[in-house]
Design a protein around this motif. Structure first.
Motif, PDB file in Angstrom:
ATOM      1  N   ARG A  65       0.811  -1.219   0.000  1.00 52.53           N
ATOM      2  CA  ARG A  65       0.000   0.000   0.000  1.00 52.53           C
ATOM      3  C   ARG A  65       0.847   1.273   0.000  1.00 52.53           C
ATOM      4  O   ARG A  65       0.382   2.339  -0.392  1.00 52.53           O
ATOM      5  N   LEU A  66       2.071   1.148   0.482  1.00 51.89           N
ATOM      6  CA  LEU A  66       2.979   2.283   0.593  1.00 51.89           C
ATOM      7  C   LEU A  66       4.297   1.917  -0.076  1.00 51.89           C
ATOM      8  O   LEU A  66       4.957   0.960   0.325  1.00 51.89           O
ATOM      9  N   ASP A  67       4.664   2.680  -1.110  1.00 49.67           N
ATOM     10  CA  ASP A  67       5.901   2.428  -1.830  1.00 49.67           C
ATOM     11  C   ASP A  67       7.069   3.002  -1.024  1.00 49.67           C
ATOM     12  O   ASP A  67       7.163   4.221  -0.846  1.00 49.67           O
ATOM     13  N   PRO A  68       7.982   2.144  -0.523  1.00 48.98           N
ATOM     14  CA  PRO A  68       9.045   2.618   0.363  1.00 48.98           C
ATOM     15  C   PRO A  68      10.220   3.263  -0.353  1.00 48.98           C
ATOM     16  O   PRO A  68      11.136   3.760   0.297  1.00 48.98           O
ATOM     17  N   THR A  69      10.203   3.260  -1.671  1.00 43.51           N
ATOM     18  CA  THR A  69      11.307   3.853  -2.428  1.00 43.51           C
ATOM     19  C   THR A  69      10.813   4.877  -3.452  1.00 43.51           C
ATOM     20  O   THR A  69      11.568   5.281  -4.342  1.00 43.51           O
ATOM     21  N   ALA A  70       9.555   5.286  -3.335  1.00 46.52           N
ATOM     22  CA  ALA A  70       8.970   6.214  -4.303  1.00 46.52           C
ATOM     23  C   ALA A  70       9.754   7.520  -4.361  1.00 46.52           C
ATOM     24  O   ALA A  70      10.193   8.050  -3.334  1.00 46.52           O
ATOM     25  N   LYS A  71       9.915   8.056  -5.568  1.00 44.36           N
ATOM     26  CA  LYS A  71      10.587   9.329  -5.775  1.00 44.36           C
ATOM     27  C   LYS A  71       9.563  10.333  -6.283  1.00 44.36           C
ATOM     28  O   LYS A  71       9.117  10.267  -7.431  1.00 44.36           O
ATOM     29  N   PRO A  72       9.135  11.252  -5.429  1.00 41.24           N
ATOM     30  CA  PRO A  72       8.092  12.212  -5.814  1.00 41.24           C
ATOM     31  C   PRO A  72       8.493  13.054  -7.016  1.00 41.24           C
ATOM     32  O   PRO A  72       9.678  13.343  -7.232  1.00 41.24           O
ATOM     33  N   GLU A  73       7.482  13.445  -7.791  1.00 39.01           N
ATOM     34  CA  GLU A  73       7.689  14.356  -8.914  1.00 39.01           C
ATOM     35  C   GLU A  73       7.151  15.732  -8.526  1.00 39.01           C
ATOM     36  O   GLU A  73       5.980  15.859  -8.154  1.00 39.01           O
ATOM     37  N   ILE A  74       7.991  16.746  -8.609  1.00 38.97           N
ATOM     38  CA  ILE A  74       7.636  18.088  -8.170  1.00 38.97           C
ATOM     39  C   ILE A  74       7.455  18.996  -9.387  1.00 38.97           C
ATOM     40  O   ILE A  74       8.329  19.050 -10.256  1.00 38.97           O
ATOM     41  N   SER A  75       6.318  19.712  -9.434  1.00 42.07           N
ATOM     42  CA  SER A  75       6.035  20.595 -10.563  1.00 42.07           C
ATOM     43  C   SER A  75       5.607  21.967 -10.048  1.00 42.07           C
ATOM     44  O   SER A  75       4.718  22.061  -9.194  1.00 42.07           O
ATOM     45  N   ARG A  76       6.222  23.019 -10.561  1.00 43.09           N
ATOM     46  CA  ARG A  76       5.796  24.404 -10.279  1.00 43.09           C
ATOM     47  C   ARG A  76       4.832  24.790 -11.387  1.00 43.09           C
ATOM     48  O   ARG A  76       5.233  25.200 -12.476  1.00 43.09           O
ATOM     49  N   VAL A  77       3.522  24.637 -11.131  1.00 42.86           N
ATOM     50  CA  VAL A  77       2.539  24.786 -12.211  1.00 42.86           C
ATOM     51  C   VAL A  77       2.179  26.245 -12.472  1.00 42.86           C
ATOM     52  O   VAL A  77       1.751  26.592 -13.578  1.00 42.86           O
ATOM     53  N   THR A  78       2.314  27.118 -11.465  1.00 40.06           N
ATOM     54  CA  THR A  78       2.201  28.565 -11.648  1.00 40.06           C
ATOM     55  C   THR A  78       3.225  29.200 -10.709  1.00 40.06           C
ATOM     56  O   THR A  78       3.904  28.510  -9.946  1.00 40.06           O
ATOM     57  N   ASP A  79       3.308  30.525 -10.719  1.00 40.63           N
ATOM     58  CA  ASP A  79       4.234  31.193  -9.803  1.00 40.63           C
ATOM     59  C   ASP A  79       3.949  30.842  -8.355  1.00 40.63           C
ATOM     60  O   ASP A  79       4.862  30.812  -7.524  1.00 40.63           O
ATOM     61  N   ALA A  80       2.673  30.574  -8.026  1.00 37.97           N
ATOM     62  CA  ALA A  80       2.277  30.399  -6.629  1.00 37.97           C
ATOM     63  C   ALA A  80       1.807  28.985  -6.283  1.00 37.97           C
ATOM     64  O   ALA A  80       1.456  28.745  -5.127  1.00 37.97           O
ATOM     65  N   ILE A  81       1.791  28.073  -7.242  1.00 32.74           N
ATOM     66  CA  ILE A  81       1.246  26.732  -6.988  1.00 32.74           C
ATOM     67  C   ILE A  81       2.268  25.666  -7.344  1.00 32.74           C
ATOM     68  O   ILE A  81       2.817  25.663  -8.450  1.00 32.74           O
ATOM     69  N   VAL A  82       2.488  24.756  -6.389  1.00 36.69           N
ATOM     70  CA  VAL A  82       3.387  23.622  -6.582  1.00 36.69           C
ATOM     71  C   VAL A  82       2.596  22.345  -6.369  1.00 36.69           C
ATOM     72  O   VAL A  82       1.797  22.242  -5.433  1.00 36.69           O
ATOM     73  N   VAL A  83       2.795  21.370  -7.255  1.00 32.43           N
ATOM     74  CA  VAL A  83       2.162  20.057  -7.123  1.00 32.43           C
ATOM     75  C   VAL A  83       3.259  19.018  -6.910  1.00 32.43           C
ATOM     76  O   VAL A  83       4.255  18.992  -7.639  1.00 32.43           O
ATOM     77  N   ALA A  84       3.063  18.178  -5.893  1.00 31.29           N
ATOM     78  CA  ALA A  84       4.011  17.104  -5.591  1.00 31.29           C
ATOM     79  C   ALA A  84       3.291  15.775  -5.730  1.00 31.29           C
ATOM     80  O   ALA A  84       2.390  15.474  -4.937  1.00 31.29           O
ATOM     81  N   ASP A  85       3.644  14.997  -6.740  1.00 27.34           N
ATOM     82  CA  ASP A  85       3.084  13.668  -6.938  1.00 27.34           C
ATOM     83  C   ASP A  85       3.890  12.680  -6.091  1.00 27.34           C
ATOM     84  O   ASP A  85       5.060  12.429  -6.361  1.00 27.34           O
ATOM     85  N   ALA A  86       3.247  12.120  -5.059  1.00 30.69           N
ATOM     86  CA  ALA A  86       3.952  11.212  -4.152  1.00 30.69           C
ATOM     87  C   ALA A  86       4.179   9.840  -4.763  1.00 30.69           C
ATOM     88  O   ALA A  86       4.937   9.045  -4.212  1.00 30.69           O
ATOM     89  N   ARG A  87       3.481   9.535  -5.855  1.00 29.02           N
ATOM     90  CA  ARG A  87       3.664   8.261  -6.566  1.00 29.02           C
ATOM     91  C   ARG A  87       3.485   7.060  -5.636  1.00 29.02           C
ATOM     92  O   ARG A  87       4.313   6.150  -5.576  1.00 29.02           O
TER      93      ARG A  87
END
Length: 329
Positions: A65-87
């Motif tokens: 259920r929990l990936d112990p080696t996942a590498k999140p993907e970080i995206s700055r989608v606007t000047d003020a908004i960041v999205v972090a995909d925990a994968r």
């Protein structure tokens, strides 16, 4: 009967947590961040998401259920908004990896939002808000969870316990920090009561037929109740709307965090305001306001203190300590 406990340094407990996580395959950063989050929750009395919750992480890693080696993907989608995909990994790790980018976005725009998507459940929200408040931000955060609570008169679980937290720096003390679920109690408290064959207080839960119950076993087949009736449920809905904004699962669609092999895939939001941009005097004003409320009205605001990381010792009950030590060996 008194419960015997082990007096341990927090560094010792953190090392045990880190070793336990690495023993089930966690990467170095996952083990370090989850161990730190676990210990911070334990120190602050949030034991439902402290050491006892670490065992949920361990079981979830083993079961997939929990990936112990996942590498999140970080995206700055606007000047003020960041999205972090925990994968399918830990929300805490996604937050850690996104922190510098997100803090920079807040300082650049004066306000910013971080949305963590596709993660395991978020744990103690104060872990996120206290750090940001320590950097001079006023912060509000929330997360959804798999459906565990009634909503809108439903008889079964329809929405998550969806906690909400906020924090702010205060002059002369550690940060103001508040963290609470939208339910009357945490799911893990009901689970613990069932294990101890203890009755639940009134107003905590309903059984599978939607009838209020004090039987924790029946409650585990039913659903938790929101605090304050429909008002708490409304807050849970607001939290969910913000938490799933970037594509995470709705609570009712999220797989359970304590069984099965699929990640809950839930979300979290963090909204921060840089006080240097708009309210530089607020930390001092809060400190003076709290002094006034205590002196003139007798208000005890100590529970709102985020507490210091200077705590060096904790007491861990014997059963939990032995289980943790065994996992870490």
């Amino acid at each position: 009967m008194a419960i015997m406990g082990h007096y341990c340094s927090i560094e010792h407990v953190r090392a045990l947590c880190r070793n336990a996580l690495q023993n089930v395959g966690a990467s170095e950063i996952v083990a370090e961040v989850l161990a730190r989050a676990t210990c911070q929750a334990e120190v602050r009395g949030k034991r439902a998401v402290g050491i006892s919750h670490l065992f949920d992480y361990l079981d979830s890693i083993r079961d997939g259920r929990l990936d112990p080696t996942a590498k999140p993907e970080i995206s700055r989608v606007t000047d003020a908004i960041v999205v972090a995909d925990a994968r399918s990994g830990a929300a805490q790790v996604a937050f850690e990896m996104a922190y510098d980018e997100y803090a920079g976005a807040v300082r650049h725009s004066g306000i910013g939002m971080l949305n963590v998507v596709s993660s395991f459940t978020a744990g103690e929200l104060g872990f996120y808000t206290r750090r940001l408040a320590g950097d001079g931000f006023l912060v509000i955060a929330g997360a959804n969870s798999p459906a565990l609570m009634t909503f809108g008169g439903s008889t079964g679980p329809t929405i998550g316990t969806n906690p909400l937290a906020f924090a702010c720096p205060v002059d002369g003390r550690s940060v103001l920090a508040i963290d609470q679920a939208s339910s009357q109690t945490a799911y893990v408290n009901v689970r613990s009561a069932a294990a101890q064959n203890a009755s639940l207080p009134s107003g905590w839960a309903v059984d599978e037929f939607g009838i209020e119950t004090d039987d924790p076993t029946a409650a585990l087949r039913g659903a938790l109740l929101p605090f304050g009736g429909y008002k708490g449920a409304n807050i849970a809905l607001l939290v969910e709307l913000l938490a799933v904004m970037a594509g995470s699962n709705w609570s009712v669609d999220a797989p359970r965090f304590d069984r099965g092999s699929r990640s809950p895939g839930v979300g979290m939001f963090v909204i921060s305001i840089d006080l240097a941009s708009v309210g530089a005097e607020l930390p001092d004003r809060i400190a003076r306001h709290f002094e006034r409320l205590g002196a003139e009205y007798g208000a005890d605001l100590s529970a709102f203190d985020g507490k210091s990381d200077a705590v060096v010792d904790v007491v861990v009950d014997d059963v939990t300590y032995r289980r943790l030590a065994n996992e870490a060996s």
